[in-house]
Design an enzyme around this catalytic site. Structure first.
Site, PDB file in Angstrom:
ATOM      1  CG  ASP A 199      -1.899   1.145   1.245  1.00 34.22           C
ATOM      2  OD1 ASP A 199      -3.102   0.865   1.119  1.00 34.22           O
ATOM      3  OD2 ASP A 199      -1.468   2.318   1.370  1.00 34.22           O
ATOM      4  CG  ASN A 207      -4.151  11.499  -5.656  1.00 35.74           C
ATOM      5  OD1 ASN A 207      -3.672  11.439  -6.764  1.00 35.74           O
ATOM      6  ND2 ASN A 207      -4.750  10.469  -5.073  1.00 35.74           N
ATOM      7  CG  ASP A 216      -5.046   8.511 -12.408  1.00 37.32           C
ATOM      8  OD1 ASP A 216      -5.243   8.140 -11.236  1.00 37.32           O
ATOM      9  OD2 ASP A 216      -5.952   8.906 -13.174  1.00 37.32           O
ATOM     10  CD  GLU A 242      -3.593   3.657  -1.466  1.00 31.72           C
ATOM     11  OE1 GLU A 242      -4.500   2.821  -1.247  1.00 31.72           O
ATOM     12  OE2 GLU A 242      -2.702   3.937  -0.642  1.00 31.72           O
TER      13      GLU A 242
END
Ligand code: GH3
Ligand code: MG
Ligand code: MG
Length: 324
Positions: A199, A207, A216, A242
């Site tokens: 993770d 982000n 992305d 993610e």
């Protein structure tokens, strides 16, 4: 689909069909040629069997009209040769037989002839036979082509169904199927199989800082970096968001720790390119790891425990791995 098919058939019908006449008798050849050309066919001619076979191989005609008696070869032999070759077996063959040639016809059918015309040749009979045979051949070809196209689409769909759209690694569904498969193999061969759940740390902040599109892109680069650094038999999947999983067949606890640490270090050192920026970004990961059969008896429990180990890695401060 039907409209598409109708168009394909129509298109194929506008092509001029070439008919090969194989006959050693010149007057017969000329008569056949006259009948065919006056009905819009293109005509090629051969006098001998060997010559005919060469022509058929080099440039397959739409149909062959074949005399049974030829100087070098029997027409039936040519039939057999053409019908046994993959390239020429769908070319229709009309045998020219004697009027009372029942025996010849039976042999002709056995040799693979598609139809018969008796001498003297009757105009309308010849043309109607040729027309319907050429049509059947054309439909056969279209059918074959459509089957091929369908097979290709089927393969594509199969791949799409197991692939994650963003990262092109396996998706959750494929991961579950693969884990089941590896655990049953592991049972059979008494080999361990390890599972990693990876993770990304603080990806929400990533982000926020660089934008969702850069997020992305980071996921794509991340996935391909992992993929490059595991074995061919290891299975990398996007578990969701993610989070990624790696199934490590034939890998015991000790080795799984080695792999986890290798991947963690690799990610920590990697530069992730950003759009519209010259500088790159950094990412760290937390990893949970567990091994079958040491830690769990079934896949559900294995996933659950791996997830708990991941949670522990987060609580211990991130950028690290924890074994169950
Ligand atoms: P941590 O795991 O270290 O606890 O923090 P985190 O911020 O990574 O954890 P959390 O699970 O709370 O958030 C995951 C974030 O990952 C939320 C979401 O914005 C982001 N994310 C998930 N899927 C995608 C994706 O497909 N594209 C992008 N750009 N971001 C994604
Ligand atoms: Mg995270
Ligand atoms: Mg997460």
């Amino acid at each position: 689909v039907t409209a598409d098919l109708a168009r394909t058939i129509k298109e194929s019908e506008t092509k001029r069909d070439v008919i090969l006449i194989v006959d050693d008798d010149p007057s017969n050849r000329l008569l056949l040629k006259e009948i065919l050309t006056s009905n819009g066919y293109e005509v090629k001619m051969a006098r001998k069997g060997g010559e005919a076979l060469n022509m058929v191989q080099e440039d397959p005609p739409s149909a062959v009209i074949l005399d049974v008696l030829l100087p070098d070869m029997n027409g039936l032999q040519i039939c057999r040769k053409m019908k046994s070759s993959k390239q020429t077996r769908f070319i229709p063959i009309v045998l020219l037989t004697a009027l009372r040639g029942n025996q010849e016809r039976i042999q002709g059918i056995e040799a693979g002839a598609d139809d018969f015309i008796s001498k003297p040749v009757h105009r309308v009979e010849l043309i109607t036979r040729i027309k319907s045979l050429v049509r059947i051949k054309r439909l056969n070809e279209i059918l074959e082509q459509k089957v091929e196209e369908l097979e290709a689409v089927k393969e594509k769909l199969k791949t799409l169904a197991v692939t994650d759209g963003l990262t092109a690694v396996y998706n959750y569904r494929a991961f579950r199927r693969q884990l089941k498969h590896e655990i049953s193999r592991s049972k059979r061969f008494r080999m361990p199989v390890s599972l990693l759940i990876i993770d990304i740390d603080h990806f929400k902040e990533y982000n926020d800082q660089f934008g969702h599109l850069n997020g992305d892109r980071a996921l794509q680069q991340f996935a391909s970096l992992l993929k490059k650094n595991i074995r061919e038999i290891d299975c990398l999947a996007r578990y969701g968001g993610e989070e990624f999983t790696v199934i490590l067949p034939g890998t015991d606890k000790r080795s799984s720790a080695f792999v986890a640490e290798k991947l963690r270090g690799l990610i920590e050192k990697a530069n992730f390119a950003l759009m519209d920026r010259t500088e790159s970004s950094r990412i760290t990961v937390s990893i949970g790891a567990a091994t079958y059969p040491d830690d769990a008896e079934d896949e559900e429990t294995l996933i659950h425990l791996t997830d708990q180990a991941l949670y522990q890695a987060k609580r211990n401060g991130r950028n690290r791995f924890v074994l169950v």
